[in-house]
Each structure stands twice: as structure tokens, then as C-alpha cells.
Design a protein around this motif. Sequence first.
Motif, PDB file in Angstrom:
ATOM      1  N   PHE A  71     -18.885   7.154  -9.471  1.00 24.45           N
ATOM      2  CA  PHE A  71     -17.435   7.276  -9.598  1.00 24.45           C
ATOM      3  C   PHE A  71     -17.115   7.616 -11.052  1.00 24.45           C
ATOM      4  O   PHE A  71     -17.758   7.119 -11.980  1.00 24.45           O
ATOM      5  CB  PHE A  71     -16.741   5.955  -9.245  1.00 24.45           C
ATOM      6  CG  PHE A  71     -16.869   5.570  -7.802  1.00 24.45           C
ATOM      7  CD1 PHE A  71     -16.503   6.465  -6.795  1.00 24.45           C
ATOM      8  CD2 PHE A  71     -17.335   4.312  -7.430  1.00 24.45           C
ATOM      9  CE1 PHE A  71     -16.612   6.105  -5.448  1.00 24.45           C
ATOM     10  CE2 PHE A  71     -17.450   3.947  -6.101  1.00 24.45           C
ATOM     11  CZ  PHE A  71     -17.090   4.843  -5.111  1.00 24.45           C
ATOM     12  N   GLY A  86     -12.000   7.188 -16.507  1.00 23.32           N
ATOM     13  CA  GLY A  86     -11.644   7.848 -17.771  1.00 23.32           C
ATOM     14  C   GLY A  86     -12.805   8.614 -18.380  1.00 23.32           C
ATOM     15  O   GLY A  86     -12.620   9.470 -19.253  1.00 23.32           O
ATOM     16  N   GLY A  87     -14.017   8.282 -17.967  1.00 21.98           N
ATOM     17  CA  GLY A  87     -15.211   9.000 -18.443  1.00 21.98           C
ATOM     18  C   GLY A  87     -15.672   8.593 -19.831  1.00 21.98           C
ATOM     19  O   GLY A  87     -16.643   9.138 -20.341  1.00 21.98           O
ATOM     20  N   HIS A  88     -15.026   7.596 -20.448  1.00 21.62           N
ATOM     21  CA  HIS A  88     -15.367   7.293 -21.835  1.00 21.62           C
ATOM     22  C   HIS A  88     -16.590   6.406 -21.998  1.00 21.62           C
ATOM     23  O   HIS A  88     -17.044   6.186 -23.120  1.00 21.62           O
ATOM     24  CB  HIS A  88     -14.153   6.717 -22.568  1.00 21.62           C
ATOM     25  CG  HIS A  88     -13.348   7.812 -23.190  1.00 21.62           C
ATOM     26  ND1 HIS A  88     -13.109   8.999 -22.553  1.00 21.62           N
ATOM     27  CD2 HIS A  88     -12.757   7.918 -24.399  1.00 21.62           C
ATOM     28  CE1 HIS A  88     -12.393   9.772 -23.342  1.00 21.62           C
ATOM     29  NE2 HIS A  88     -12.165   9.146 -24.465  1.00 21.62           N
ATOM     30  N   LEU A 117     -19.019   6.681 -19.089  1.00 22.08           N
ATOM     31  CA  LEU A 117     -19.944   7.447 -18.244  1.00 22.08           C
ATOM     32  C   LEU A 117     -20.365   8.770 -18.901  1.00 22.08           C
ATOM     33  O   LEU A 117     -21.566   9.088 -18.936  1.00 22.08           O
ATOM     34  CB  LEU A 117     -19.275   7.715 -16.888  1.00 22.08           C
ATOM     35  CG  LEU A 117     -20.106   8.462 -15.850  1.00 22.08           C
ATOM     36  CD1 LEU A 117     -21.432   7.770 -15.599  1.00 22.08           C
ATOM     37  CD2 LEU A 117     -19.325   8.592 -14.538  1.00 22.08           C
ATOM     38  N   THR A 138      -9.845   3.446 -18.753  1.00 19.44           N
ATOM     39  CA  THR A 138      -9.025   2.726 -17.771  1.00 19.44           C
ATOM     40  C   THR A 138      -9.447   1.259 -17.679  1.00 19.44           C
ATOM     41  O   THR A 138     -10.595   0.898 -17.978  1.00 19.44           O
ATOM     42  CB  THR A 138      -9.185   3.364 -16.379  1.00 19.44           C
ATOM     43  OG1 THR A 138     -10.537   3.161 -15.936  1.00 19.44           O
ATOM     44  CG2 THR A 138      -8.853   4.859 -16.400  1.00 19.44           C
ATOM     45  N   ASP A 175     -13.445  -5.480 -24.330  1.00 17.62           N
ATOM     46  CA  ASP A 175     -12.310  -6.401 -24.473  1.00 17.62           C
ATOM     47  C   ASP A 175     -11.850  -6.975 -23.135  1.00 17.62           C
ATOM     48  O   ASP A 175     -11.553  -8.165 -23.024  1.00 17.62           O
ATOM     49  CB  ASP A 175     -11.132  -5.660 -25.125  1.00 17.62           C
ATOM     50  CG  ASP A 175     -11.490  -5.152 -26.498  1.00 17.62           C
ATOM     51  OD1 ASP A 175     -11.793  -5.971 -27.368  1.00 17.62           O
ATOM     52  OD2 ASP A 175     -11.518  -3.921 -26.699  1.00 17.62           O
ATOM     53  N   GLY A 189     -15.095   0.368 -32.879  1.00 16.00           N
ATOM     54  CA  GLY A 189     -13.888  -0.235 -32.304  1.00 16.00           C
ATOM     55  C   GLY A 189     -14.192  -1.396 -31.374  1.00 16.00           C
ATOM     56  O   GLY A 189     -13.296  -2.150 -30.986  1.00 16.00           O
TER      57      GLY A 189
HETATM   58  C1  LIG Z   1     -16.282   5.481 -29.109  1.00 18.79           C
HETATM   59  C2  LIG Z   1     -15.909   4.464 -28.058  1.00 18.79           C
HETATM   60  C3  LIG Z   1     -15.317   3.273 -28.462  1.00 18.79           C
HETATM   61  C4  LIG Z   1     -14.950   2.321 -27.491  1.00 18.79           C
HETATM   62  N1  LIG Z   1     -14.396   1.151 -27.927  1.00 18.79           N
HETATM   63  C5  LIG Z   1     -14.061   0.214 -27.004  1.00 18.79           C
HETATM   64  C6  LIG Z   1     -13.477  -1.019 -27.409  1.00 18.79           C
HETATM   65  O1  LIG Z   1     -13.178  -1.265 -28.553  1.00 18.79           O
HETATM   66  N2  LIG Z   1     -13.210  -1.938 -26.443  1.00 18.79           N
HETATM   67  C7  LIG Z   1     -13.485  -1.710 -25.112  1.00 18.79           C
HETATM   68  O2  LIG Z   1     -13.228  -2.580 -24.297  1.00 18.79           O
HETATM   69  N3  LIG Z   1     -14.004  -0.541 -24.711  1.00 18.79           N
HETATM   70  C8  LIG Z   1     -14.307   0.421 -25.617  1.00 18.79           C
HETATM   71  N4  LIG Z   1     -14.847   1.604 -25.195  1.00 18.79           N
HETATM   72  C9  LIG Z   1     -15.082   1.799 -23.766  1.00 18.79           C
HETATM   73  C10 LIG Z   1     -13.836   2.380 -23.130  1.00 18.79           C
HETATM   74  O3  LIG Z   1     -12.836   1.396 -23.030  1.00 18.79           O
HETATM   75  C11 LIG Z   1     -14.161   2.933 -21.744  1.00 18.79           C
HETATM   76  O4  LIG Z   1     -13.139   3.790 -21.418  1.00 18.79           O
HETATM   77  C12 LIG Z   1     -14.307   1.917 -20.640  1.00 18.79           C
HETATM   78  O5  LIG Z   1     -15.280   0.961 -20.905  1.00 18.79           O
HETATM   79  C13 LIG Z   1     -14.713   2.599 -19.337  1.00 18.79           C
HETATM   80  O6  LIG Z   1     -13.563   3.044 -18.733  1.00 18.79           O
HETATM   81  P1  LIG Z   1     -13.474   4.513 -18.190  1.00 18.79           P
HETATM   82  O7  LIG Z   1     -12.206   4.567 -17.435  1.00 18.79           O
HETATM   83  O8  LIG Z   1     -13.653   5.475 -19.297  1.00 18.79           O
HETATM   84  O9  LIG Z   1     -14.698   4.538 -17.155  1.00 18.79           O
HETATM   85  P2  LIG Z   1     -15.826   5.613 -16.882  1.00 18.79           P
HETATM   86  O10 LIG Z   1     -16.549   5.940 -18.129  1.00 18.79           O
HETATM   87  O11 LIG Z   1     -15.282   6.739 -16.091  1.00 18.79           O
HETATM   88  O12 LIG Z   1     -16.758   4.744 -15.922  1.00 18.79           O
HETATM   89  C14 LIG Z   1     -17.517   3.666 -16.427  1.00 18.79           C
HETATM   90  C15 LIG Z   1     -18.378   3.086 -15.290  1.00 18.79           C
HETATM   91  O13 LIG Z   1     -17.572   2.399 -14.349  1.00 18.79           O
HETATM   92  C16 LIG Z   1     -17.621   3.021 -13.049  1.00 18.79           C
HETATM   93  N5  LIG Z   1     -16.239   3.018 -12.572  1.00 18.79           N
HETATM   94  C17 LIG Z   1     -15.152   3.496 -13.239  1.00 18.79           C
HETATM   95  N6  LIG Z   1     -14.024   3.228 -12.560  1.00 18.79           N
HETATM   96  C18 LIG Z   1     -14.406   2.588 -11.433  1.00 18.79           C
HETATM   97  C19 LIG Z   1     -13.682   2.054 -10.314  1.00 18.79           C
HETATM   98  N7  LIG Z   1     -12.336   2.095 -10.253  1.00 18.79           N
HETATM   99  N8  LIG Z   1     -14.397   1.465  -9.319  1.00 18.79           N
HETATM  100  C20 LIG Z   1     -15.744   1.382  -9.384  1.00 18.79           C
HETATM  101  N9  LIG Z   1     -16.473   1.859 -10.414  1.00 18.79           N
HETATM  102  C21 LIG Z   1     -15.810   2.457 -11.425  1.00 18.79           C
HETATM  103  C22 LIG Z   1     -18.206   4.398 -13.287  1.00 18.79           C
HETATM  104  O14 LIG Z   1     -18.926   4.866 -12.153  1.00 18.79           O
HETATM  105  C23 LIG Z   1     -19.114   4.150 -14.473  1.00 18.79           C
HETATM  106  O15 LIG Z   1     -20.327   3.602 -14.033  1.00 18.79           O
HETATM  107  C24 LIG Z   1     -15.195   2.576 -26.126  1.00 18.79           C
HETATM  108  C25 LIG Z   1     -15.769   3.793 -25.717  1.00 18.79           C
HETATM  109  C26 LIG Z   1     -16.123   4.728 -26.668  1.00 18.79           C
HETATM  110  C27 LIG Z   1     -16.717   6.037 -26.223  1.00 18.79           C
END
Ligand SMILES: Cc1cc2nc3c(=O)[nH]c(=O)nc-3n(C[C@H](O)[C@H](O)[C@H](O)COP(=O)(O)OP(=O)(O)OC[C@H]3O[C@@H](n4cnc5c(N)ncnc54)[C@H](O)[C@@H]3O)c2cc1C
Length: 286
Positions: A30, A33-35, A37, A111, A124, A190
Motif C-alpha cells: 500500500f 504519503g510515500g515518505h 516507503l 499521513t 511521533d 526531524g
Molecule cells: C526526511 C524524513 C524525516 C521524517 N521525520 C519524521 C518525524 O520527525 N516524525 C515522524 O513521526 N515521522 C517522520 N518521518 C516519517 C513520515 O512521517 C512518514 O510520512 C510516515 O512515517 C509514513 O507515512 P506515509 O503516509 O508517508 O506512508 P508511506 O511511506 O506511504 O507508507 C509507509 C508504510 O506504511 C504502509 N501503509 C501506509 N498507509 C497505510 C494504510 N492506511 N494501511 C496500511 N498500511 C499502510 C505502507 O505500505 C508502507 O509500508 C520522516 C520521513 C522522512 C523521509
Amino acid sequence: VIAASFDYVTPTRVGEAVALMREHGERARFLAGGHSLIPAMKLRRLRPQLLIDLGGIAELHGVHVGPQVVTIGALTTHGEIAASALLRSVAPLLPEAAKVVSDPLIRNRGTLGGALAQADPEGDWPAVILALDATIVAQGQQGERRIAADNFFLGPRHTALAPDEVLTAVEVPLPRTRGIYLKRMHPASGYAVVGVVVVLRRDEDGTCVEARIGVTGVGAYTLRAKAAEAQLVGSRLTAERIRAAAAVVGAQVQFIGDGQASAAYRRHLLPVYLRRAIEQVLKVGE
Ligand SMILES: Cc1cc2nc3c(=O)[nH]c(=O)nc-3n(C[C@H](O)[C@H](O)[C@H](O)COP(=O)(O)OP(=O)(O)OC[C@H]3O[C@@H](n4cnc5c(N)ncnc54)[C@H](O)[C@@H]3O)c2cc1C
């Protein structure tokens, strides 16, 4: 680095996403936000052959306030939570915590559901969700189920979600939504080097009847500091009791040292952050 090639689909219903995952199994992931994955794919730590983008599923977006819970759709971004006047009025800890998730780029794409499914040890949201006693809603082949936050985080990047389950929403009980999140943020990533969430409930004469403390960044996974909670419950939250809670807050933590901070630094900072967080909750009123 460029990710290995993959196919990409955009379901519009949760049931469709679940069916696609059932069909493709371990080859698929899935995408929210991809951040988390996409960086893992670019580093070739993960090589899914199919991305099932949840972004077009309308039912996963938005915030709804009911009489007993506030429901936040899994695809709600950190930035949307930070900016939500509705959440500020009913559950201010959520927007306050969202504001300290990394930087605006991450907040605009990442997200709530993605962060919980990812369950990063220094993330967090797991600590906030644990302290708020929230419920995670998931939908899979067997239908919908609700998982208490206490039963959701099973280990480092390991949750109770089945591989084909979509995390659809988070339910935060009302009115137990006052609290403080204090975070020592690593200046480059961060992420939390130390993060403490304190949620307290007191009765009319000031006795603490419930304490929930979420701890992140310091060990291999996020946990509730139950020994510290026990020092607070039943007390008037005197300076002595707060010191006693701070003394045991690391009792269940196996402190980690890494490129961001040493284990000794984290061990030193955690009680300091707990004490400050409790004092701040008492100042704003819980
Ligand atoms: C440079 C950098 C700094 C960051 N700093 C922080 C920080 O300070 N604090 C913090 O908390 N996070 C931080 N993050 C992480 C960020 O918050 C991510 O966005 C978050 O951890 C994952 O959310 P996403 O929506 O991007 O998920 P994705 O990257 O799209 O997915 C992450 C994982 O979850 C699964 N997934 C996603 N959504 C669902 C769903 N609805 N149901 C089932 N499975 C799902 C995906 O398959 C994947 O395995 C950072 C990331 C980066 C790149």
C-alpha cells in the motif's frame, strides 16, 4: 538512487484495495504519503512490484467529531492535523504533536495512517496514540476490526495489521484529549531523539486518576512507561511524586545509541523530558 520498476494502481474503495492486496500478496505494498516507503524503495531495501495507491480513496480522508470519539481518516496528513481548527478545539494534543513532525515537506505528504503502519521507533504518532488510548480501525478480507493502541504496536516496525489490511482511521476518545508532547528533535532528520507524551486526568480534589505516558525515540520501539504512570496515579502530583515517576520512566527501555545520539544521552534526557512534560500539563490544566 532510483527505485526498481513497479506497477501502480489507484483503487477508489477500501474493499478494492484489500482485494488487490489479496491477489498480489507479498509482491504488493500500500502507498500513502510515500515518505517512508519511497525512500526505502530508492535505497532498494524494498522492491515491491506493485504499489496500491490509497490516495484516491475518499473514505480514508477527513476528520469527524462524534459525541464520544473524534475519528481521523488514515490519509489525513500531518499538515492537515496541524492546521485543523476542529481538532484544536476538541483534541489539541493532536495538532500540537503534528506541528513537530519533521518539516513542512514531510508534513504535507506524510499521513497519520502511514506513520502508524510504519511504526518507526522514533516516530511521533505511535507515542501520541498510545498516550491518548486511541483505537485503530482496520479493514481487511474479514471485514472491519478495531484494535486498541495498547495492542497495536508489537515491536520495531511491527504492528498488529495483517498484510492485507488497510488502516482506515484512528478513533481518539473524548474528552481525554489534554496532554503534552515534548520532543527533542534531531536537527537533521526531524525524528525524535527523545519524545515523551503525557496525558493526565485528575478528579475534583486534584488526585490523579489516570496517567498515560508514551515514550518514543529512545529504544527499539515506542512504549507506555507504565512504571512511571503507576507513580502518578492516586497522588496529588507533588514534586516528590513527579521525581519518583521520572526516576523510573526508563525502567522498561533498552536505550539505543546510534548516529543521532548515544544511549547515555537518551537515558539522561528521558527523565528530564518527563518531568517537564508533567509540569506543563499541570500548568495548562488537563
Ligand atoms: C526526511 C524524513 C524525516 C521524517 N521525520 C519524521 C518525524 O520527525 N516524525 C515522524 O513521526 N515521522 C517522520 N518521518 C516519517 C513520515 O512521517 C512518514 O510520512 C510516515 O512515517 C509514513 O507515512 P506515509 O503516509 O508517508 O506512508 P508511506 O511511506 O506511504 O507508507 C509507509 C508504510 O506504511 C504502509 N501503509 C501506509 N498507509 C497505510 C494504510 N492506511 N494501511 C496500511 N498500511 C499502510 C505502507 O505500505 C508502507 O509500508 C520522516 C520521513 C522522512 C523521509
